[in-house]
Design an enzyme around this catalytic site. Structure first.
Site, short mmCIF file in Angstrom:
data_model
loop_
_atom_site.label_atom_id
_atom_site.label_comp_id
_atom_site.label_asym_id
_atom_site.label_seq_id
_atom_site.Cartn_x
_atom_site.Cartn_y
_atom_site.Cartn_z
N ARG A 149 0.90 -1.16 0.00
CA ARG A 149 0.00 0.00 0.00
C ARG A 149 0.94 1.21 0.00
NH1 ARG A 149 -3.35 -3.48 3.91
NH2 ARG A 149 -5.11 -4.07 2.62
N GLN A 185 -6.90 -16.37 6.62
CA GLN A 185 -7.99 -16.33 5.63
C GLN A 185 -7.53 -15.82 4.27
OE1 GLN A 185 -11.72 -14.50 7.71
NE2 GLN A 185 -9.93 -14.02 8.93
N ALA A 203 -23.57 -21.44 11.61
CA ALA A 203 -23.52 -20.57 12.80
C ALA A 203 -24.91 -20.26 13.32
CB ALA A 203 -22.80 -19.27 12.43
N ASP A 255 -12.45 -9.70 0.52
CA ASP A 255 -13.64 -9.12 1.16
C ASP A 255 -14.90 -9.13 0.28
OD1 ASP A 255 -12.04 -8.63 3.28
OD2 ASP A 255 -11.98 -6.46 3.07
O1 F6P Z 1 -9.04 -5.91 2.44
C1 F6P Z 1 -8.69 -7.18 2.77
C2 F6P Z 1 -8.37 -7.30 4.24
O2 F6P Z 1 -7.97 -8.62 4.42
C3 F6P Z 1 -9.47 -6.90 5.20
O3 F6P Z 1 -10.46 -7.87 5.37
C4 F6P Z 1 -8.69 -6.63 6.45
O4 F6P Z 1 -9.39 -5.75 7.28
C5 F6P Z 1 -7.45 -6.00 5.92
O5 F6P Z 1 -7.28 -6.48 4.60
C6 F6P Z 1 -6.20 -6.26 6.73
O6 F6P Z 1 -5.15 -5.57 6.15
P1 F6P Z 1 -3.62 -5.72 6.59
O7 F6P Z 1 -3.13 -7.03 6.10
O8 F6P Z 1 -2.94 -4.58 5.93
O9 F6P Z 1 -3.59 -5.64 8.08
#
Ligand code: F6P
Length: 328
Positions: free
Chosen positions: A76, A260, A191, A132
């Site tokens: 990022r 995940q 669930a 997501d």
């Molecule tokens: O956008 C994908 C995601 O896996 C989100 O579900 C999660 O909140 C975020 O990325 C976590 O990001 P990072 O790996 O930068 O902590």
């Protein structure tokens, strides 16, 4: 076919997701198929600024269709948010004769592509890659199906302990702003309750539902909570609240986290990645830009990148009802 594009740059940006490698493979091989060159750009926009490029040919992407993560690595980039950063990135693309970009990532990555296009008129096509599933213009993002299967497999294991010890488990799954993973994996894993950011069920209703479950003879329970759910401050607060109000329950929390995002992509994600990668290259060669390729009603379709960024992917409300019914 437009004669303008001779070399495509492909990058992955934002959170990695299973299927990104299969998409890179498809972009590289479709480029070769249509007799144009392709360069891999490492570490997303940051690598673009630093000139971290590598020429790719069909053999550069051997044996990656089954691999999670991204061989191009991801980042990022804060520097890309600055004008100077984008200027340097543009210079590097021009110096390397790259005349179009395929960006594999989520909303943030697409926004970067749009700004870049606005400033330099550089052709950009987006491929939705995030577990997501929160991108408008596609029913499935790359990695979502794999993540669902991973989550269900893990919750099945947690169920063994929940039922052996008569426990209540809160399982937190990813989804900062979207409940797709929680809702679908929650139903798939059976669930009792599913808590998602899109629906504020409230603590009282949660308690009422758990009490009902207990009264109906259930000895253990699983509650799936999306990371971005807002009814408690966090999943531990939910645990404390339920323990205070239902001391008869032995409560545990399990946060699934980044597991995940990893793992070998499912067949669905591999096929989707291949279709989207080919379509991304073909779209650029047709002279089009600023589109996202996505899957709607089993057809690969184009959505203007701006709409993909601004639009909101909706959860299927019907699933909430289904979950309520099948969890009694
Ligand atoms: O956008 C994908 C995601 O896996 C989100 O579900 C999660 O909140 C975020 O990325 C976590 O990001 P990072 O790996 O930068 O902590």
């Amino acid at each position: 076919m437009s004669i303008n594009i001779k070399k495509i740059g492909v990058l992955t940006s934002g959170g990695d997701s299973p299927g990104m490698n299969a998409a890179i493979r498809a972009v590289v091989r479709a480029s070769a198929y249509y007799n144009i060159e392709c360069a891999g750009i490492y570490r997303g926009y940051q690598g673009m600024i630093e000139g971290d490029f590598k020429e790719m040919n069909p053999r550069s992407v051997n044996n990656i269709i089954n691999k999670g993560g991204t061989i191009l690595k991801s980042a990022r980039s804060k520097d890309f948010m600055t004008k100077e950063g984008r200027e340097q990135a543009h210079k590097n693309l021009v110096d390397n004769n790259i005349d179009a970009l395929v960006v594999i990532g989520g909303n943030g990555s697409f926004t970067g592509g749009l700004v870049f296009n606005e400033e330099y008129g550089f052709p950009v096509i987006g491929i939705p890659g995030t577990i997501d599933n929160d991108i408008f213009g596609t029913s499935f993002t790359l990695g979502y199906d794999t993540a669902l299967n991973t989550v269900v497999e893990v919750i099945d294991k947690i169920r063994d302990t929940a039922s052996s010890h008569n426990r209540l488990f809160f399982v937190e799954v990813m989804g900062r702003d979207a409940g797709h993973i929680a809702l679908n994996a929650g139903i798939g894993a059976g669930a009792e309750e599913i808590l998602i950011p899109e629906e504020d069920m409230g603590l009282d209703r949660l308690l009422e539902s758990l009490r009902k479950s207990k009264a109906s003879g259930k000895l253990s329970s699983l509650v799936v909570v999306a990371e971005g759910d807002k009814i408690g401050k966090n999943v531990f607060e939910l645990k404390d609240y339920v323990e205070e109000n239902m001391p008869e329950y032995d409560v545990r929390v399990s946060i699934l986290g980044h597991m995940q995002r990893g793992g070998s992509p499912t067949c669905f994600d591999r096929v989707l990645a291949s279709r989207l990668g080919v379509k991304a290259v073909e779209t650029l060669l047709e002279g089009k830009s600023n589109y996202m390729v996505g899957l709607l009603k089993d057809e690969i379709v184009l959505t203007p990148l701006e709409q993909a960024v601004k639009g909101k992917s909706q959860i299927e409300k019907e699933l909430i009802k289904v979950s309520d019914i099948v969890s009694i």
